[in-house]
Design an enzyme around this catalytic site. Structure first.
Site, PDB file in Angstrom:
ATOM      1  N   PHE A 106       0.822  -1.215   0.000  1.00 41.85           N
ATOM      2  CA  PHE A 106       0.000   0.000   0.000  1.00 41.85           C
ATOM      3  C   PHE A 106       0.855   1.263   0.000  1.00 41.85           C
ATOM      4  CE2 PHE A 106       0.911  -0.079   4.524  1.00 41.85           C
ATOM      5  CZ  PHE A 106       0.766   1.222   4.956  1.00 41.85           C
ATOM      6  N   LYS A 107       2.079   1.151   0.464  1.00 42.36           N
ATOM      7  CA  LYS A 107       2.926   2.335   0.594  1.00 42.36           C
ATOM      8  C   LYS A 107       3.404   2.858  -0.749  1.00 42.36           C
ATOM      9  CE  LYS A 107       4.019   0.965   5.246  1.00 42.36           C
ATOM     10  NZ  LYS A 107       5.007   0.522   6.242  1.00 42.36           N
ATOM     11  N   ASP A 108       3.160   2.111  -1.826  1.00 40.67           N
ATOM     12  CA  ASP A 108       3.481   2.633  -3.155  1.00 40.67           C
ATOM     13  C   ASP A 108       2.738   3.932  -3.428  1.00 40.67           C
ATOM     14  OD1 ASP A 108       5.344   0.790  -4.236  1.00 40.67           O
ATOM     15  OD2 ASP A 108       3.746  -0.661  -4.579  1.00 40.67           O
ATOM     16  N   ALA A 111       4.473   6.844  -1.392  1.00 39.55           N
ATOM     17  CA  ALA A 111       5.849   7.072  -1.837  1.00 39.55           C
ATOM     18  C   ALA A 111       5.892   7.668  -3.236  1.00 39.55           C
ATOM     19  CB  ALA A 111       6.633   5.764  -1.783  1.00 39.55           C
ATOM     20  N   THR A 139       7.705   0.015   3.729  1.00 42.05           N
ATOM     21  CA  THR A 139       8.035   1.409   3.387  1.00 42.05           C
ATOM     22  C   THR A 139       9.328   1.488   2.586  1.00 42.05           C
ATOM     23  OG1 THR A 139       6.880   2.413   5.253  1.00 42.05           O
ATOM     24  CG2 THR A 139       8.715   3.645   4.355  1.00 42.05           C
TER      25      THR A 139
END
Length: 433
Positions: A106-108, A111, A139
């Site tokens: 999900f951190k795509d 970022a 992350t």
């Protein structure tokens, strides 16, 4: 739109100042001074909007003073360039899949948006810019890929040695160029403390422009609101007028903070559930009223192995630092390693849906708390391929399939640097870059 510290000094900054400073001068986090309501017309049409249309509308009030509409639309298209489907698992239980980006986490989203925002707002040209971040798992890969080969920016990622999966480690260490992944001989909390020391080191920051891509950074937090709007829109396409229950696997509590910010913007949500592993400082706080951080415990859901969640002050701030307000809208469930394994196995066998360990906590947290007359979704924060070693414990056939499909059994590639839990070592590294 101004952004204020939530500490004692109430510092007020612009978006670019908040993004590049990371932390405020008093060491606390920045939050929007006001959280705008998007208006009744927007919500009446929500179910008919595309993902990019939602993203543009949600983000525009927060960035419009420093980014024009054409640039924002371009950033939105580059960030939300992969699907975010809502999948029904059974009955009233749905999952919002956030793992279809380049690093399967999900951190795509955060970022990718942050890297594009920073590249456009970069305020420093006379000294090097270093993005410094700590990771408990996902992350690091998302930040490394989001900033890979971005001109003028070096990236240093600290991760706890031996406490993330080989697949996660490979995503950080195999890129090279401007990406420096360092295995710290300690826990995630140790990594996070080192990062905070660097931010508060005024001597260092005279020579090095240090900023963060952790969830403490506003540029990571803001775009994470978008997929909650999209998930609710999808629920309402199927069931008009429904206010869903949302469950979020939670470690550092940034993702669920974004969900509550979306709610403060007017998103119709009935209530929230935070699913944690046995690092249970927030569930204990909800029960007792005592916030008591403890040493990190290593679990199968390693990205949630956080003993002192750095984003919890933001979440509490959204409820006016009032425990009773928090309890009315918010609950938390503790999921053990044994329950994680049992959930992965049973959901696959009964519903033919494969969960990673973090998503397993979300599924179990939602199914425990949801009522028969409610509809809910949990967010699946990572693809199970990132945790084949855990999947193998209960579903060896599926683990083998994932290994072959994704090449997840390949050896670690690229060089891995090592570092003791030493701020001097980190400072020397940052100066040398």
């Amino acid at each position: 739109m101004k952004y204020i510290s939530i500490g004692t000094k109430q510092q007020s900054v612009s978006l670019s100042e908040g993004i590049f400073k990371g932390l405020s001068d008093d060491g606390s986090l920045f939050m929007p001074e006001d959280i705008p309501h998007l208006g009744n017309d927007f919500y009446a049409s929500l179910s008919g909007f595309s993902l990019n249309e939602i993203a543009f509308s949600v983000l525009r009030p927060f960035v419009e003073e420093e980014t024009d509409d054409t640039t924002l639309w371009q950033m939105v298209e580059e960030t939300f360039s992969f699907p975010i489907p809502l999948v029904n698992i059974h009955d009233n239980i749905n999952v919002l899949e956030l793992f279809h980006g380049p690093t399967q986490a999900f951190k795509d989203v955060g970022a990718r948006f942050l890297s594009r925002l920073m590249s456009r707002l970069h305020p420093v040209r006379d000294k090097k810019m270093v993005v410094l971040t700590a990771t408990s798992g996902d992350t690091g890969g998302a930040v490394a890929h989001g900033f890979h080969k971005v001109p003028g920016i070096e990236v240093v990622v600290l991760y706890p040695k031996g406490k993330i999966s080989p697949y996660q480690e490979n995503q950080m260490t195999s890129l090279g160029y401007n990406i420096h992944a360092i295995a710290v001989e300690g826990t995630f909390d140790d990594c996070q403390r080192l990062v905070k020391q660097a931010f508060n080191d005024r001597e260092l920051r005279k020579d090095v422009a240090v900023t963060s891509a952790n969830s403490i950074n506003l540029g990571r937090l803001l775009p994470q609101m978008v997929y909650y709007f999209y998930g609710v829109a999808d629920i309402q396409r199927r069931l008009p007028g429904t206010e869903p229950v949302i469950c979020v696997p939670s470690g550092n509590f940034g993702n669920i903070t974004a969900a509550v910010m979306a709610y403060r913007m007017g998103l119709p949500v009935k209530r929230f559930i935070a699913a944690t592993n046995v690092n249970d400082v927030v569930p204990r706080f909800l029960k007792t009223g005592d916030y008591d951080p403890r040493d990190t415990i290593v679990t199968y859901a390693n990205a949630m192995d956080v003993g002192d969640p750095s984003n919890f002050p933001r979440l509490y701030y959204l409820f006016e630092n009032n425990l009773e307000q928090l309890r009315r809208m918010f609950s938390a469930d503790i999921i053990t390693n044994k329950e994680i394994l049992e959930t992965i196995q049973s959901v696959f066998q009964q519903h033919n849906y494969l969960l990673d360990p973090h998503s397993a906590t979300g599924y179990l947290g939602l199914t425990r708390e949801i009522k028969n007359d409610e509809v809910g979704f949990f967010v699946s924060t990572a693809h199970p391929v990132k945790f084949v070693e855990i999947i193998e414990k209960v579903l060896p056939g599926e683990a083998e399939r994932l290994k072959k499909e994704f090449g997840a059994d390949t050896a670690l590639q690229g060089g891995t640097e090592h570092m003791p839990v030493s701020y001097k070592s980190l400072k020397d590294k940052l100066i040398e870059l």
